[in-house]
Design a protein around this motif. Structure first.
Motif, mmCIF file in Angstrom:
data_model
loop_
_atom_site.group_PDB
_atom_site.id
_atom_site.type_symbol
_atom_site.label_atom_id
_atom_site.label_comp_id
_atom_site.label_asym_id
_atom_site.label_seq_id
_atom_site.Cartn_x
_atom_site.Cartn_y
_atom_site.Cartn_z
ATOM 1 N N LEU A 89 0.913 -1.186 -0.167
ATOM 2 C CA LEU A 89 -0.133 0.125 -0.080
ATOM 3 C C LEU A 89 0.889 1.271 0.045
ATOM 4 N N ASP A 90 2.127 1.120 0.671
ATOM 5 C CA ASP A 90 2.897 2.532 0.644
ATOM 6 C C ASP A 90 3.468 2.511 -0.701
ATOM 7 N N ARG A 91 3.864 1.579 -1.365
ATOM 8 C CA ARG A 91 4.193 1.804 -2.512
ATOM 9 C C ARG A 91 3.264 2.324 -3.852
ATOM 10 N N ALA A 92 2.111 1.888 -3.409
ATOM 11 C CA ALA A 92 0.728 2.442 -4.225
ATOM 12 C C ALA A 92 0.560 4.032 -3.944
ATOM 13 N N PHE A 93 0.641 4.355 -2.603
ATOM 14 C CA PHE A 93 0.507 5.673 -2.492
ATOM 15 C C PHE A 93 1.456 6.468 -3.031
ATOM 16 N N ASP A 94 2.761 6.116 -2.991
ATOM 17 C CA ASP A 94 3.992 6.805 -3.591
ATOM 18 C C ASP A 94 3.679 7.034 -5.121
ATOM 19 N N LEU A 95 3.277 5.837 -5.848
ATOM 20 C CA LEU A 95 3.147 5.989 -7.252
ATOM 21 C C LEU A 95 1.995 6.971 -7.527
ATOM 22 N N ILE A 96 0.819 6.994 -6.654
ATOM 23 C CA ILE A 96 -0.353 7.864 -6.831
ATOM 24 C C ILE A 96 0.109 9.348 -6.554
ATOM 25 N N GLN A 97 0.883 9.539 -5.421
ATOM 26 C CA GLN A 97 1.443 10.909 -5.259
ATOM 27 C C GLN A 97 2.735 11.481 -6.550
ATOM 28 N N LYS A 98 3.317 10.441 -6.936
ATOM 29 C CA LYS A 98 4.207 10.771 -8.087
ATOM 30 C C LYS A 98 3.034 11.322 -9.187
ATOM 31 N N TRP A 99 2.263 10.786 -9.373
ATOM 32 C CA TRP A 99 1.048 10.857 -10.647
ATOM 33 C C TRP A 99 0.741 12.228 -10.319
ATOM 34 N N HIS A 100 0.451 12.667 -9.100
ATOM 35 C CA HIS A 100 -0.154 13.999 -8.942
ATOM 36 C C HIS A 100 0.914 15.006 -9.140
ATOM 37 N N GLU A 101 2.174 14.737 -8.745
ATOM 38 C CA GLU A 101 3.300 15.748 -9.124
ATOM 39 C C GLU A 101 3.511 15.652 -10.397
ATOM 40 N N ASP A 102 3.550 14.731 -11.328
ATOM 41 C CA ASP A 102 3.402 14.722 -12.707
ATOM 42 C C ASP A 102 2.573 15.430 -13.209
ATOM 43 N N ALA A 103 1.431 15.156 -12.890
ATOM 44 C CA ALA A 103 0.307 15.810 -13.641
ATOM 45 C C ALA A 103 0.525 17.473 -13.644
ATOM 46 N N ALA A 104 0.998 17.996 -12.384
ATOM 47 C CA ALA A 104 1.338 19.504 -12.552
ATOM 48 C C ALA A 104 2.215 19.930 -13.642
ATOM 49 N N TYR A 105 2.903 18.845 -14.215
ATOM 50 C CA TYR A 105 3.788 19.377 -15.214
ATOM 51 C C TYR A 105 3.343 18.988 -16.500
ATOM 52 N N ARG A 120 -8.949 -0.784 -9.106
ATOM 53 C CA ARG A 120 -8.258 -1.687 -8.137
ATOM 54 C C ARG A 120 -8.479 -1.169 -6.571
ATOM 55 N N VAL A 121 -8.439 0.114 -6.413
ATOM 56 C CA VAL A 121 -8.893 0.588 -5.143
ATOM 57 C C VAL A 121 -10.311 0.258 -4.831
ATOM 58 N N HIS A 122 -11.263 0.294 -5.556
ATOM 59 C CA HIS A 122 -12.300 -0.189 -5.216
ATOM 60 C C HIS A 122 -12.475 -1.754 -4.894
ATOM 61 N N GLU A 123 -11.685 -2.527 -5.836
ATOM 62 C CA GLU A 123 -11.554 -3.969 -5.452
ATOM 63 C C GLU A 123 -11.198 -4.315 -4.029
ATOM 64 N N LEU A 124 -10.066 -3.340 -3.716
ATOM 65 C CA LEU A 124 -9.475 -3.450 -2.566
ATOM 66 C C LEU A 124 -10.478 -3.059 -1.407
ATOM 67 N N ASP A 125 -10.899 -2.085 -1.465
ATOM 68 C CA ASP A 125 -12.109 -1.622 -0.545
ATOM 69 C C ASP A 125 -13.219 -2.728 -0.320
ATOM 70 N N GLU A 126 -13.565 -3.282 -1.404
ATOM 71 C CA GLU A 126 -14.706 -4.552 -1.287
ATOM 72 C C GLU A 126 -14.063 -5.613 -0.595
ATOM 73 N N LEU A 127 -12.820 -6.221 -1.001
ATOM 74 C CA LEU A 127 -12.101 -7.026 -0.147
ATOM 75 C C LEU A 127 -11.889 -6.831 1.398
ATOM 76 N N PHE A 128 -11.491 -5.643 1.607
ATOM 77 C CA PHE A 128 -11.475 -5.254 3.043
ATOM 78 C C PHE A 128 -12.836 -5.457 3.726
ATOM 79 N N TYR A 129 -13.760 -4.899 3.004
ATOM 80 C CA TYR A 129 -15.197 -4.917 3.580
ATOM 81 C C TYR A 129 -15.471 -6.207 3.935
#
Length: 160
Positions: A89-105, A120-129
């Motif tokens: 999950l930490d790796r996923a958060f890092d990728l999403i954060q990088k996407w936001h940084e790249d989107a600024a450019y 995938r986030v929705h699938e993870l939410d369903e699995l956790f539920y």
């Protein structure tokens, strides 16, 4: 002058594959491959490229590659599973954060990539539920006797 097996370019891949090994040696080699490529799902073709042993060596101990892969999966404690999940999950958060940084450019992900992440986030939410639901049910049932249904005595008398 003959070359040794490790540097020979004959055979398959980068060098000659080992033709025999013990079951434990094969399992350790597949675990090594998985450690080098942790995100890969090992299959026969992947192992042919990255493994040390030939298909014939694997066939001696495992009739199907699926059995070989299952034998090489290490037992994981709940604590290890938790740490692995958090790390992923930490790796996923890092990728999403990088996407936001790249989107600024102006170089962010395209729509289908964003949709894939959302799915995938929705699938993870369903699995956790579902996990929480099953855990709650297990906790509620713990300590309660399992109901046993016995046939009606009148029914048993009629059958005799």
């Amino acid at each position: 002058m003959a070359k040794n097996k490790e540097t020979s370019t004959r055979g398959t891949g980068k060098g000659q594959k080992l033709l025999s090994g013990t079951r434990d040696q094969l399992i350790r080699d597949l675990q090594r491959v998985h450690k080098v490529f942790p995100t890969a799902q090992p299959d026969r073709d992947f192992y042919r490229v990255h493994g040390k042993y030939s298909d014939a060596a694997v066939k001696v101990h495992f009739s199907r590659f699926k059995d070989f892969a299952a034998a090489a999966v290490p037992e994981m404690t709940p604590d290890e599973a938790f740490k692995l999940a958090v790390r992923s999950l930490d790796r996923a958060f890092d990728l999403i954060q990088k996407w936001h940084e790249d989107a600024a450019y102006g170089e962010g992900w395209v729509k289908h990539q964003i949709d894939a992440v959302d799915a995938r986030v929705h699938e993870l939410d369903e699995l956790f539920y579902m996990w929480r639901l099953v855990k709650t049910i297990d906790e509620e049932e713990q300590g309660e006797p399992i109901p046993t249904v016995l046939p009606d005595p009148e029914f048993l008398e009629e059958k005799q």
